[in-house]
Write a protein that holds these residues in place. Structure first.
Motif, PDB file in Angstrom:
ATOM      1  N   ALA A 116       0.855  -1.184   0.000  1.00 13.15           N
ATOM      2  CA  ALA A 116       0.000   0.000   0.000  1.00 13.15           C
ATOM      3  C   ALA A 116       0.886   1.226   0.000  1.00 13.15           C
ATOM      4  O   ALA A 116       1.998   1.190   0.517  1.00 13.15           O
ATOM      5  N   ASN A 117       0.415   2.303  -0.632  1.00 10.97           N
ATOM      6  CA  ASN A 117       1.161   3.553  -0.547  1.00 10.97           C
ATOM      7  C   ASN A 117       0.166   4.699  -0.379  1.00 10.97           C
ATOM      8  O   ASN A 117      -0.430   5.155  -1.336  1.00 10.97           O
ATOM      9  N   ALA A 118       0.002   5.108   0.866  1.00 19.59           N
ATOM     10  CA  ALA A 118      -0.937   6.188   1.192  1.00 19.59           C
ATOM     11  C   ALA A 118      -2.367   5.856   0.781  1.00 19.59           C
ATOM     12  O   ALA A 118      -3.162   6.731   0.489  1.00 19.59           O
ATOM     13  N   THR A 119      -2.681   4.577   0.711  1.00 19.44           N
ATOM     14  CA  THR A 119      -4.016   4.166   0.271  1.00 19.44           C
ATOM     15  C   THR A 119      -4.885   3.662   1.428  1.00 19.44           C
ATOM     16  O   THR A 119      -6.042   3.289   1.202  1.00 19.44           O
ATOM     17  N   PHE A 120      -4.362   3.644   2.644  1.00 17.97           N
ATOM     18  CA  PHE A 120      -5.190   3.191   3.776  1.00 17.97           C
ATOM     19  C   PHE A 120      -6.393   4.097   4.050  1.00 17.97           C
ATOM     20  O   PHE A 120      -7.500   3.591   4.270  1.00 17.97           O
ATOM     21  N   PRO A 121      -6.211   5.433   4.066  1.00 16.85           N
ATOM     22  CA  PRO A 121      -7.390   6.265   4.339  1.00 16.85           C
ATOM     23  C   PRO A 121      -8.528   6.001   3.353  1.00 16.85           C
ATOM     24  O   PRO A 121      -9.694   5.900   3.732  1.00 16.85           O
ATOM     25  N   ARG A 122      -8.164   5.836   2.066  1.00 15.20           N
ATOM     26  CA  ARG A 122      -9.182   5.542   1.056  1.00 15.20           C
ATOM     27  C   ARG A 122      -9.800   4.166   1.274  1.00 15.20           C
ATOM     28  O   ARG A 122     -10.993   3.959   1.071  1.00 15.20           O
ATOM     29  N   ALA A 123      -8.955   3.201   1.665  1.00 16.68           N
ATOM     30  CA  ALA A 123      -9.473   1.846   1.905  1.00 16.68           C
ATOM     31  C   ALA A 123     -10.504   1.880   3.033  1.00 16.68           C
ATOM     32  O   ALA A 123     -11.570   1.274   2.932  1.00 16.68           O
ATOM     33  N   VAL A 124     -10.204   2.618   4.102  1.00 15.96           N
ATOM     34  CA  VAL A 124     -11.127   2.702   5.235  1.00 15.96           C
ATOM     35  C   VAL A 124     -12.441   3.351   4.788  1.00 15.96           C
ATOM     36  O   VAL A 124     -13.528   2.856   5.085  1.00 15.96           O
ATOM     37  N   ARG A 125     -12.338   4.452   4.029  1.00 14.77           N
ATOM     38  CA  ARG A 125     -13.554   5.125   3.552  1.00 14.77           C
ATOM     39  C   ARG A 125     -14.394   4.197   2.676  1.00 14.77           C
ATOM     40  O   ARG A 125     -15.609   4.144   2.777  1.00 14.77           O
ATOM     41  N   LEU A 126     -13.705   3.468   1.809  1.00 14.84           N
ATOM     42  CA  LEU A 126     -14.411   2.560   0.905  1.00 14.84           C
ATOM     43  C   LEU A 126     -15.128   1.463   1.699  1.00 14.84           C
ATOM     44  O   LEU A 126     -16.269   1.109   1.402  1.00 14.84           O
ATOM     45  N   LEU A 127     -14.479   0.943   2.739  1.00 13.88           N
ATOM     46  CA  LEU A 127     -15.124  -0.081   3.565  1.00 13.88           C
ATOM     47  C   LEU A 127     -16.330   0.513   4.281  1.00 13.88           C
ATOM     48  O   LEU A 127     -17.390  -0.107   4.369  1.00 13.88           O
ATOM     49  N   GLU A 128     -16.185   1.734   4.774  1.00 12.53           N
ATOM     50  CA  GLU A 128     -17.292   2.369   5.498  1.00 12.53           C
ATOM     51  C   GLU A 128     -18.449   2.724   4.565  1.00 12.53           C
ATOM     52  O   GLU A 128     -19.596   2.798   4.992  1.00 12.53           O
ATOM     53  N   SER A 129     -18.140   2.922   3.270  1.00 14.28           N
ATOM     54  CA  SER A 129     -19.182   3.311   2.307  1.00 14.28           C
ATOM     55  C   SER A 129     -20.147   2.180   1.998  1.00 14.28           C
ATOM     56  O   SER A 129     -21.264   2.414   1.567  1.00 14.28           O
ATOM     57  N   GLY A 130     -19.692   0.946   2.164  1.00 15.11           N
ATOM     58  CA  GLY A 130     -20.552  -0.190   1.830  1.00 15.11           C
ATOM     59  C   GLY A 130     -20.652  -0.490   0.342  1.00 15.11           C
ATOM     60  O   GLY A 130     -21.475  -1.304  -0.078  1.00 15.11           O
ATOM     61  N   VAL A 131     -19.816   0.156  -0.490  1.00 10.50           N
ATOM     62  CA  VAL A 131     -19.848  -0.086  -1.946  1.00 10.50           C
ATOM     63  C   VAL A 131     -19.464  -1.540  -2.266  1.00 10.50           C
ATOM     64  O   VAL A 131     -20.020  -2.159  -3.172  1.00 10.50           O
ATOM     65  N   LEU A 132     -18.516  -2.060  -1.502  1.00  7.40           N
ATOM     66  CA  LEU A 132     -18.091  -3.442  -1.740  1.00  7.40           C
ATOM     67  C   LEU A 132     -18.901  -4.381  -0.837  1.00  7.40           C
ATOM     68  O   LEU A 132     -19.292  -4.004   0.267  1.00  7.40           O
ATOM     69  N   HIS A 133     -19.153  -5.587  -1.332  1.00  6.84           N
ATOM     70  CA  HIS A 133     -19.932  -6.574  -0.562  1.00  6.84           C
ATOM     71  C   HIS A 133     -18.989  -7.679  -0.143  1.00  6.84           C
ATOM     72  O   HIS A 133     -18.827  -8.672  -0.837  1.00  6.84           O
ATOM     73  N   LEU A 134     -18.345  -7.468   0.987  1.00  7.83           N
ATOM     74  CA  LEU A 134     -17.247  -8.352   1.350  1.00  7.83           C
ATOM     75  C   LEU A 134     -17.661  -9.506   2.249  1.00  7.83           C
ATOM     76  O   LEU A 134     -16.972 -10.516   2.311  1.00  7.83           O
TER      77      LEU A 134
END
Ligand SMILES: [Zn+2]
Ligand SMILES: [Zn+2]
Length: 343
Positions: free
Chosen positions: A286-304
């Motif tokens: 990862a390179n400075a992509t954790f904040p985006r990953a957290v937001r994406l998880l919180e958004s619910g866009v992905l069905h994990l």
């Protein structure tokens, strides 16, 4: 505390070891809620290993937990905060760090590989590696933060646009997340190759338009029957299928190499890359992509949730690694609070 310690080639043992304590002023101690088994853990445990780990280390690097203790210099998190963490702590002073490539740090400390990781009740790390998550985000979803942050580092190198076509080779957790991301980006068609029937079925659920069993069908033929020029992109998530990946993209297309298998070498007609102007991109960590990953998880866009096949106690870790090897397990979570009897 209980922890899964990598003793030596092929040997992982559940042991009682001392609970980690604050050593440096910026340390935090995290009570592990969940830690997922990564393909890298499977490579580490293979004989001979497909990925090197330091003997004596607690494995596990996809961690979600709660801060229980902080060092004297810590200011951004406090006990009670829930966090995910970047297991690859960087030095901040080497040439790569100073040029903004912490993922290539010359003194990288990889938790769960060279430094004690999250297959344990508690783990110690530096404040600079943790990212706060919403109290509402279930640990089962937060456990995907690390692989998703790595995926986003790769995804920003391909930037799939609506209506573009994509192939994903390998339908484990990362491959399936790629499928969901490509779907969210509007890619069509999305063609997924994996020899495992269960994973192909999951790929369909995740948004794949066509799935291919490469043992029975030629991926190249299927791709060209759907997209005569070849696909715009191919994400290779296995670590040994570069030739296949290069053969399914169109002239001017892009191959993203995500999978890592250090034992794999591939023979390729180099002219195909030259004459077809194919871009072959690697991507690492990862390179400075954790904040985006957290937001994406919180958004619910992905069905994990649908990728999770097992939740096991610490004592079930070898079973979990076996399930990953056979392809029966996809996303396997280790819960150090679970006791063996009630798994
Ligand atoms: Zn991993
Ligand atoms: Zn560095």
């Amino acid at each position: 505390m209980r922890a899964a310690v990598f003793e030596r080639e092929g040997v992982l043992k559940i042991k009682e070891i001392p609970k980690p304590e604050i050593i440096r002023a910026d340390d935090v101690i995290i009570k592990v809620e969940l830690c997922s088994i990564c393909g890298t853990d499977v490579h580490i445990m293979s004989v001979p290993p497909g990925y090197e780990a330091t003997p004596g280390t607690v494995l596990g690097h996809e961690i979600c937990g709660e801060i229980v203790e902080i060092g004297s210099a810590v200011t951004t998190v406090k006990p009670g905060d829930r966090v995910v963490l970047n297991p690859n702590d960087y030095c901040g002073t080497c040439d790569y760090c100073k040029n903004n490539y912490p993922n290539f740090c010359e003194h990288i400390r990889a938790m769960g590989i060279d430094v004690d990781g999250g297959f344990a009740e508690f783990v110690r790390t530096s404040e600079k590696t943790v990212y706060r998550i919403s109290p509402a985000l279930p640990a089962r979803i937060a456990a995907f933060a690390e692989p998703l942050a790595c995926l986003l580092n790769g995804f920003q190198k391909i930037r799939v646009m609506p209506g573009e076509s994509a192939v994903v080779i390998g339908a484990g957790t990362i491959g399936l997340m790629f499928v969901q991301m490509m779907k969210a980006a509007g890619a069509y068609p999305i063609i997924v190759s994996d020899p495992n029937e269960r994973k192909r079925a999951l790929a369909k659920k995740c948004g794949a338009d066509i799935t291919v069993n490469p043992l029975e069908q030629s991926l190249e033929e299927v791709v060209h029957s759907q997209v005569p020029m070849g696909a715009d992109y191919c994400a290779e998530v296995v670590g040994s299928q570069m030739r296949q990946a290069v053969n399914v993209v169109r002239k001017g297309g892009t191959v993203l190499l995500f999978g890592v298998n250090k034992k794999a070498e591939c023979q390729i007609a180099q002219s195909r890359i030259t004459q077809n102007e194919i871009a072959v991109r690697g991507t690492w960590l990862a390179n400075a992509t954790f904040p985006r990953a957290v937001r994406l998880l919180e958004s619910g866009v992905l069905h994990l949730e649908e990728l999770i096949t097992h939740t096991l106690p610490l004592e079930g870790i070898l079973e979990g690694i076996e399930l990953m090897k056979t392809g029966e397990g996809v996303e396997i979570l280790i819960d150090p609070c679970l006791q063996e009897e009630n798994k």
